[in-house]
Design an enzyme around this catalytic site. Structure first.
Site, PDB file in Angstrom:
ATOM      1  N   GLU A  22       1.003   9.617  -5.773  1.00  0.00           N
ATOM      2  CA  GLU A  22       1.809  10.972  -5.707  1.00  0.00           C
ATOM      3  C   GLU A  22       2.707  11.322  -6.933  1.00  0.00           C
ATOM      4  O   GLU A  22       2.577  12.371  -7.357  1.00  0.00           O
ATOM      5  CB  GLU A  22       2.653  10.961  -4.562  1.00  0.00           C
ATOM      6  CG  GLU A  22       1.817  11.079  -3.237  1.00  0.00           C
ATOM      7  CD  GLU A  22       2.605  11.631  -2.159  1.00  0.00           C
ATOM      8  OE1 GLU A  22       3.062  12.681  -2.355  1.00  0.00           O
ATOM      9  OE2 GLU A  22       2.828  11.261  -1.118  1.00  0.00           O
ATOM     10  N   THR A  52       0.850  -1.293  -0.138  1.00  0.00           N
ATOM     11  CA  THR A  52       0.225   0.141  -0.086  1.00  0.00           C
ATOM     12  C   THR A  52       0.850   1.147  -0.084  1.00  0.00           C
ATOM     13  O   THR A  52       0.366   2.099  -0.651  1.00  0.00           O
ATOM     14  CB  THR A  52      -0.904  -0.114   1.250  1.00  0.00           C
ATOM     15  OG1 THR A  52      -1.743  -1.180   1.122  1.00  0.00           O
ATOM     16  CG2 THR A  52      -1.725   1.290   1.264  1.00  0.00           C
ATOM     17  N   HIS A 103      -7.033   0.612  -1.301  1.00  0.00           N
ATOM     18  CA  HIS A 103      -6.179  -0.372  -2.013  1.00  0.00           C
ATOM     19  C   HIS A 103      -7.134  -1.698  -1.810  1.00  0.00           C
ATOM     20  O   HIS A 103      -7.282  -2.284  -1.051  1.00  0.00           O
ATOM     21  CB  HIS A 103      -4.898  -0.754  -1.187  1.00  0.00           C
ATOM     22  CG  HIS A 103      -3.835  -1.313  -2.002  1.00  0.00           C
ATOM     23  ND1 HIS A 103      -2.549  -1.676  -1.614  1.00  0.00           N
ATOM     24  CD2 HIS A 103      -4.118  -2.141  -3.139  1.00  0.00           C
ATOM     25  CE1 HIS A 103      -1.922  -2.477  -2.377  1.00  0.00           C
ATOM     26  NE2 HIS A 103      -2.777  -2.626  -3.392  1.00  0.00           N
TER      27      HIS A 103
END
Length: 128
Positions: free
Chosen positions: A41, A33, A67
């Protein structure tokens, strides 16, 4: 010019180095994750970087991430981003992640435009 609609993409191969076991976020040999968050990002900052003034960049400020499916070593994860709002220095993106078999996650990410020199000076001031 920064405006809603800018799209970006980033991809990563799932390797032993970015599994949950290696990154300390679990015990399994699947895409971690934290690696998914980093991929989100990357897709976002890269998408807007060409539109920023010289000496400026963006920093992550907030990330809401789901996730939803595992991806094993040997596969690839791709993140597609879209800038959905520009509010002063705050940029809001949606992100959607997938591997070769389908969706693995989604979320919303906020970034803030900063002046690099001022930001680094602020960080350096913490040293005392």
């Amino acid at each position: 010019m920064l405006e809603a609609g800018i799209r970006g993409q980033a991809a990563a191969a799932v390797t032993a180095e970015n599994t949950a076991r290696a990154m300390g976020s679990g015990t399994l040999e699947v895409f971690a994750t934290p690696a998914l968050a980093a991929l989100a990002e990357e897709a976002c900052w890269r998408s807007v970087a060409p539109e920023l003034e010289p000496g400026c960049s963006t920093v992550g400020a907030k990330l809401s991430l789901e996730h939803t499916a595992p991806t094993p070593v040997g596969m690839h994860v791709i993140c597609d981003s879209e800038l959905i709002a520009v509010e002063g220095r705050k940029l809001t993106f949606t992100v959607a992640m997938r591997d070769e078999k389908g969706p693995v996650g989604q979320g919303v990410h906020e970034r803030v435009i900063i002046n690099d020199a001022k930001f680094l000076a602020k960080a350096e001031a913490k040293r005392g």
